[in-house]
Structure formats: structure tokens, C-alpha cells
Design an enzyme around this catalytic site. Sequence first.
Site, mmCIF file in Angstrom:
data_model
loop_
_atom_site.group_PDB
_atom_site.id
_atom_site.type_symbol
_atom_site.label_atom_id
_atom_site.label_comp_id
_atom_site.label_asym_id
_atom_site.label_seq_id
_atom_site.Cartn_x
_atom_site.Cartn_y
_atom_site.Cartn_z
ATOM 1 N N HIS A 105 41.796 49.709 34.254
ATOM 2 C CA HIS A 105 41.800 50.388 35.554
ATOM 3 C C HIS A 105 42.549 51.718 35.464
ATOM 4 C CE1 HIS A 105 41.751 46.039 37.268
ATOM 5 N NE2 HIS A 105 40.535 46.531 37.433
ATOM 6 N N LYS A 120 36.366 35.905 45.796
ATOM 7 C CA LYS A 120 37.149 35.483 44.630
ATOM 8 C C LYS A 120 38.509 34.962 45.082
ATOM 9 C CE LYS A 120 35.356 39.165 41.661
ATOM 10 N NZ LYS A 120 35.750 40.413 40.979
ATOM 11 N N ARG A 151 31.913 48.550 31.488
ATOM 12 C CA ARG A 151 32.315 48.129 30.152
ATOM 13 C C ARG A 151 31.067 47.842 29.323
ATOM 14 N NH1 ARG A 151 36.107 43.947 33.050
ATOM 15 N NH2 ARG A 151 34.074 43.881 34.047
ATOM 16 N N SER A 158 40.373 41.693 34.494
ATOM 17 C CA SER A 158 41.499 41.022 35.139
ATOM 18 C C SER A 158 41.412 39.516 34.919
ATOM 19 C CB SER A 158 41.515 41.328 36.639
ATOM 20 O OG SER A 158 41.774 42.688 36.847
HETATM 21 O O1 PNS Z 1 36.849 44.505 41.292
HETATM 22 P P1 PNS Z 1 35.642 43.912 41.963
HETATM 23 O O2 PNS Z 1 35.991 42.542 42.517
HETATM 24 O O3 PNS Z 1 34.436 43.892 41.064
HETATM 25 O O4 PNS Z 1 35.301 44.868 43.235
HETATM 26 C C1 PNS Z 1 34.239 44.565 44.111
HETATM 27 C C2 PNS Z 1 34.213 45.498 45.352
HETATM 28 C C3 PNS Z 1 35.552 45.482 46.048
HETATM 29 C C4 PNS Z 1 33.929 46.911 44.889
HETATM 30 C C5 PNS Z 1 33.062 45.012 46.290
HETATM 31 O O5 PNS Z 1 33.201 43.656 46.523
HETATM 32 C C6 PNS Z 1 33.042 45.745 47.634
HETATM 33 O O6 PNS Z 1 32.716 46.910 47.704
HETATM 34 N N1 PNS Z 1 33.401 45.035 48.727
HETATM 35 C C7 PNS Z 1 33.452 45.596 50.071
HETATM 36 C C8 PNS Z 1 32.324 45.057 50.972
HETATM 37 C C9 PNS Z 1 31.065 45.901 50.825
HETATM 38 O O7 PNS Z 1 31.034 47.070 51.140
HETATM 39 N N2 PNS Z 1 30.007 45.256 50.332
HETATM 40 C C10 PNS Z 1 28.737 45.916 50.108
HETATM 41 C C11 PNS Z 1 28.659 46.499 48.729
HETATM 42 S S1 PNS Z 1 27.088 46.272 48.084
#
Ligand code: PNS
Length: 165
Positions: free
Chosen positions: A17, A41, A91, A129
Amino acid sequence: MRAAVFPGSFDPLTNGHIDIVERALTIFDRIVVAVVTQSSKKSLFSVPERLEMISHHFRGSGGKVEVQSFSGLLVEYVRQVGASAIIRGLRAISDYDYEAQMALMNRTLSGGIETFFLMAREENAYISSSVVRQIALLGGDVSKLVPPFVETALRRKFAEGRPIG
Ligand code: PNS
């Protein structure tokens, strides 16, 4: 002033990150690291703990890195903070499907917010993570994967006998 949001779970912050934020700062003037509060999660660290770890790492950024939590739709949050772009790290090819779906959906929902992908450095390509949490849980060495204060926080968390999510 070009601002971008780097959203994620950050459970916990990893060297992967950090590298993405540092490289994004060569393209954008301001990066908002945004910790999602609503997630399917199960988390190891609470949102305040994660915000504290990230803020601690970037405390010397001179205001170029902001750390916040967000809930609701990411694209709405991106607009709220005055940004026009989303940063994500890639990645392996296995990240692609999920990331492409999110990027396309976010562009459809927002009508203009673009997602920029940065390839992880080779040495970070295997860091996630969840792998960090597993290694720490099993007593392995995570010193090359996370900053020292995250390593300490992981040790403390598992010493508390906290089960992994
Ligand atoms: O680190 P992660 O868990 O892969 O991050 C995922 C994240 C936070 C980027 C994604 O879950 C997100 O954007 N959540 C907010 C809700 C949202 O806008 N969902 C629509 C996206 S398609």
C-alpha cells in the site's frame, strides 16, 4: 490541484500500500487514503486502529496524504473530497477481474471518475493484507512486508488471543 482517492480495507497497512501511495504522489498532488467502514470482510483491526496506523506512517507527508474513513458509494465519496480519480494497485492477473468490474462500475455510476492502476513493485507483488494476517497469526516474520509499528500491532493483537477473520 489533482487529487485522487486510494480506497481499501487496509487491514493492516502493508509495504505494498505504501509503495502505491508514494508512486501515486508522483502523478497526483494529494492522495486521500480512504478506509472502507462497511465491508463484508471480517476485520482484524478496527477502523480507528487502521486510520491510526496509516496516519502514523504518512505523518511527514506535509498534508499531501490525508487519511479518512468512508461509507456508502466510493464514487460519491470521491466527489465529496474534491477528487476526480481512484487509485488501485494491481499485483497479479488474478486481481484483474475484480478490479476491472469495480473500475467499470465506478465509471458507469459516476460518469467521469477514472480509476488509475499502478503495478505493484516485484518485491511487493506477493504481499496482501490477508497473507500478512495469516503469517503473523502463525508466528512468522512479517518484517519485510509491513512497517515496524504494524508488526508490533500485529504481535500485540495476536498476543490478545484475537481470532482471525
Ligand atoms: O482493499 P479492498 O477490500 O479490496 O477494497 C475494496 C473497496 C473498498 C475499494 C470496495 O469494496 C469499495 O469501493 N467499496 C465501497 C462501496 C462501493 O462503492 N461499491 C461499488 C464499487 S463497484
